[in-house]
Design an enzyme around this catalytic site. Structure first.
Site, mmCIF file in Angstrom:
data_model
loop_
_atom_site.group_PDB
_atom_site.id
_atom_site.type_symbol
_atom_site.label_atom_id
_atom_site.label_comp_id
_atom_site.label_asym_id
_atom_site.label_seq_id
_atom_site.Cartn_x
_atom_site.Cartn_y
_atom_site.Cartn_z
ATOM 1 N N TYR A 284 0.648 14.213 23.803
ATOM 2 C CA TYR A 284 0.203 12.827 23.582
ATOM 3 C C TYR A 284 -1.287 12.841 23.246
ATOM 4 O O TYR A 284 -2.100 13.417 23.973
ATOM 5 C CB TYR A 284 0.459 12.011 24.837
ATOM 6 C CG TYR A 284 0.517 10.521 24.618
ATOM 7 C CD1 TYR A 284 1.724 9.889 24.338
ATOM 8 C CD2 TYR A 284 -0.626 9.731 24.711
ATOM 9 C CE1 TYR A 284 1.797 8.512 24.155
ATOM 10 C CE2 TYR A 284 -0.560 8.350 24.528
ATOM 11 C CZ TYR A 284 0.656 7.754 24.256
ATOM 12 O OH TYR A 284 0.716 6.397 24.082
ATOM 13 N N TYR A 334 0.820 5.687 15.683
ATOM 14 C CA TYR A 334 0.781 5.427 17.122
ATOM 15 C C TYR A 334 2.023 4.626 17.475
ATOM 16 O O TYR A 334 2.085 3.429 17.275
ATOM 17 C CB TYR A 334 -0.488 4.654 17.469
ATOM 18 C CG TYR A 334 -0.569 4.214 18.914
ATOM 19 C CD1 TYR A 334 -0.698 5.145 19.940
ATOM 20 C CD2 TYR A 334 -0.534 2.867 19.258
ATOM 21 C CE1 TYR A 334 -0.779 4.753 21.261
ATOM 22 C CE2 TYR A 334 -0.615 2.457 20.583
ATOM 23 C CZ TYR A 334 -0.742 3.410 21.578
ATOM 24 O OH TYR A 334 -0.825 3.008 22.884
#
Lengths: 386, 296
Positions: A284, A334
């Site tokens: 991430y 994103y």
């Protein structure tokens, strides 16, 4: 776990989708089911994030999914990503559902932007120790950790920048990525403006509109479906001592992400593999410094050594630990980590645009700085050791 | 020697005061004056009054006197006699049940809810006095208010006067039972750290149950307000309500051992010795922030 990801689907990734979040969710779920060779009527479970505005019943209505026997939401922003798959796998193992779709869809750029200061968030008591003091964006909250990390380990802005350069390099050759064809150099990173010192613009991931969905079912059923299954070898959540959302500033040490340490211990124990067995890491990457800290928490290098590990070239596609071959959230989009899980599935299938050779195990992590989650996806369902 | 708690119990037992009627009905000239004074340009107040005006209608006027059965007046008198001669309002929470229409004639009743003390505050030793008022139209309750004041003996050393910087749109904390001691402290110039009433654990941010011993009797100590910068951020983008970019937010490690976030007015560096400053935003909110220590 006796479950696998058998379908992946996504909308286009954009800055202005021009359609509702529900439409994005419905499109992504339909695409994932088509990829899995399943019908909406096969689905009896849905899982999403508590932050998602699309309820399970609204998604079921749009898809014509008649009945649900399992529906669940996971909390803590992007920390939920891998946990949606864990929920799905647990539902399948316990018989609560047979086919579960995990989804996340939002207009995060054209609608509600997480990068802006959310005044309403101060209604939360925990946030009352940060927002009124002027600390009200995720970037600034990560920057507080990053400053201390630099102080303790001598890391520099360039060390953070190398993560952005790698992600953008991988995105540059991914046609689905927003930054397709637009790599950056370390000089570009260093010239980018301050957002919240020590973070620059290019340390912060983009904001995106889009949707991603993943179809999970049992390993037995997976054998009859069109694609090579991505077996869920391990899935876990992690929260640690004195945990806050983005502002766990009150622990003894500010240089780690102990909640990711919890995830790491769980993944290695449950999967029977270790860091050296990982062929691709999808970490991430909403902000670059936490990629360095994750490398340390997950055991790919020692504490404070991530900058040397990164500078060694280990994260290149032909390196020891290829990082985010799709370009990550800094490069592709994103989508709160869900696009990273889809990339993990493609790497296991062998169908990624930036395919790494001979992938047996992919590690995927979820949001950092928050209670989080992680996955080990694998070709083989057999554990390495009992 | 006056037994303050006994006197408070006596006043509280009297219950609600008799209804005291507003001098005038809800009226447009007063609404317009109020809107102008507050700077509220909302065009909707032609037939109803702004809810926040409710207390205005029953104010006694320039030469007004408290009713004899007003419990706040009675309690103030007792505390005056006991030597607690100064007063500062600490908070006022109002609840509005509906809009008030022009022409309606209000009355108000008040009861004494709570008197706690003696408390050591930055202003001096004092008692917190809480009253509860209800506004009525006929027998319909239309609004309520919980009002708290600190009645205190002025301390020999008064805290540094809080600078009056109006930051109307700054983000405000939400405050609940677990955290109100902290914000109450800021209003009286004290930086308070939660201390467990069972084992003495210091804890910030605070919570209702001690993670060490399980006790649910949080108390606090008043910090010396000194510490060092543990980490910091220089915020540039995006804009933050009530702040001018760039500005510094620091994570301070207090001498007492806990950490706390706050804005820092000065050149930041890790390890920089700092001290707390209180900035009054308005009557209800005072923010703690930090500056480099002069004696560093």
């Amino acid at each position: 776990m006796n479950a696998a990801i058998v379908g992946i689907g996504a909308t286009d990734f954009s800055k202005d989708s021009g359609r509702s979040e529900l439409q994005l969710a419905a499109e992504a779920v339909r695409a994932a089911l088509a990829d899995a060779g399943l019908e909406p009527s096969d689905v009896d479970g849905l899982v999403s994030f508590t932050m998602d505005t699309n309820t399970e019943i609204a998604v079921a209505r749009e898809l014509g999914i008649p009945e649900l026997t399992f529906f669940s939401r996971v909390h803590y922003g992007g920390g939920a990503a891998c946990a949606t798959v864990q929920q799905a796998a647990m539902a399948i193992e316990t018989g609560a559902a047979r086919v579960v779709v995990c989804y996340r869809a939002f207009n995060e750029r054209s609608g509600h932007r997480f990068g802006q200061v959310q005044t309403a968030a101060a209604a939360n008591i925990d946030n009352s120790w940060s927002y009124p003091m002027g600390l009200g964006t995720p970037g600034a909250m990560v920057a507080m950790f990053a400053r201390r990390y630099m102080h303790e380990y001598g890391a520099t802005s360039e060390d953070f920048g190398r993560i952005a350069v790698i992600d953008r390099k991988h995105a540059a050759t991914n046609p689905h990525a927003w930054f397709h064809g637009r790599p950056i150099t370390l000089e570009d990173h260093q010239a980018s403006r301050w957002i919240a010192e020590p973070l620059r613009l290019l340390d912060c991931c983009q904001e995106s509109d889009g949707g991603v969905a993943l179809v999970v079912t049992s390993a037995e059923r997976a054998r009859d479906l069109p694609h090579k299954p991505a077996h869920i070898k391990a899935a876990t959540q992690g929260s640690s001592v004195d945990q806050f959302i983005m502002t766990s500033y009150y622990r003894d040490d500010l240089t780690g992400l102990p909640e990711m340490g919890v995830v790491a211990r769980g993944l290695w124990e449950k999967s029977g593999i270790g860091p050296s067995d990982v062929d691709v890491a999808v970490l991430y990457d909403h902000f670059t410094p936490f990629v360095l800290v994750q490398l340390e928490e997950l055991g790919f290098c020692g504490k404070g050594e991530a900058r040397d590990f990164v500078a060694s070239g280990a994260l290149e596609l032909d390196g020891a630990l290829p990082l985010n071959p799709h370009g990550g959230q800094l490069g592709e989009a994103y989508l709160h980590g869900m696009n990273g899980i889809a990339e993990g599935v493609r790497q296991v299938r062998g169908t990624a645009v930036n395919q790494v050779a001979n992938v047996e195990h992919v590690l995927v992590t979820a949001g950092t700085g928050v209670p989080t989650s992680g996955l080990v996806l694998a070709q083989s369902v057999e554990p390495v050791r009992p | 020697m006056i037994d303050i708690e006994k006197e408070a119990a006596r006043i509280a037992e009297q219950g609600e005061s008799a209804p005291r009627f507003a001098r005038d009905p809800v009226n447009l000239p007063m609404i317009n004056n109020w809107l102008e004074a507050i700077g509220d340009q909302h065009p909707g107040y032609t037939e109803v009054a702004p809810p926040a005006m409710v207390q205005v209608w029953t104010m006694a006027g320039l030469h007004g006197q408290r009713a004899l059965d007003d419990p706040l007046g009675a309690m103030m008198k007792i505390l005056d006699e006991a030597g607690y001669t100064s007063v500062v309002a600490t908070n006022s929470d109002q609840t509005y049940h509906r809009y008030l229409k022009v022409g309606e004639h209000l009355s108000v009743t008040t009861s004494l809810e709570d008197v706690t003390g003696p408390k050591q505050t930055g202003l001096g030793e004092g008692w917190f006095v809480t009253t509860r008022s209800t506004w009525w139209v006929g027998d319909e309750a239309v609004a309520e208010m919980r009002f708290r004041v600190l009645k205190f003996k002025p301390a020999a050393r008064s805290p540094e006067p809080a600078s009056e910087t109006p930051k109307a749109q700054a983000i405000r904390p939400s405050i609940n039972r677990d955290t109100e001691y902290f914000w109450e402290g800021c209003r009286v110039g004290e930086l308070r750290i939660q201390r467990c009433g069972g084992c003495g654990l210091l804890r910030h941010p605070p919570g209702p149950m001690c993670p060490e011993c399980g006790a649910t009797k949080p108390k606090y100590l008043v910090s010396d307000g000194r510490g060092v910068v543990y980490s910091y951020v220089v915020h540039h983008h995006p804009q933050v309500p009530g702040k001018q970019t760039p500005f510094v937010i620091a994570l301070i490690e207090l001498d007492e051992g806990v950490r706390m976030l706050g804005e820092l007015d000065g050149e930041p560096s890790i390890g920089l010795p700092v001290e707390v400053v209180f900035t009054k935003v308005d009557d209800e909110l005072t923010m703690p922030s930090w500056r480099p220590r002069a004696d560093r």
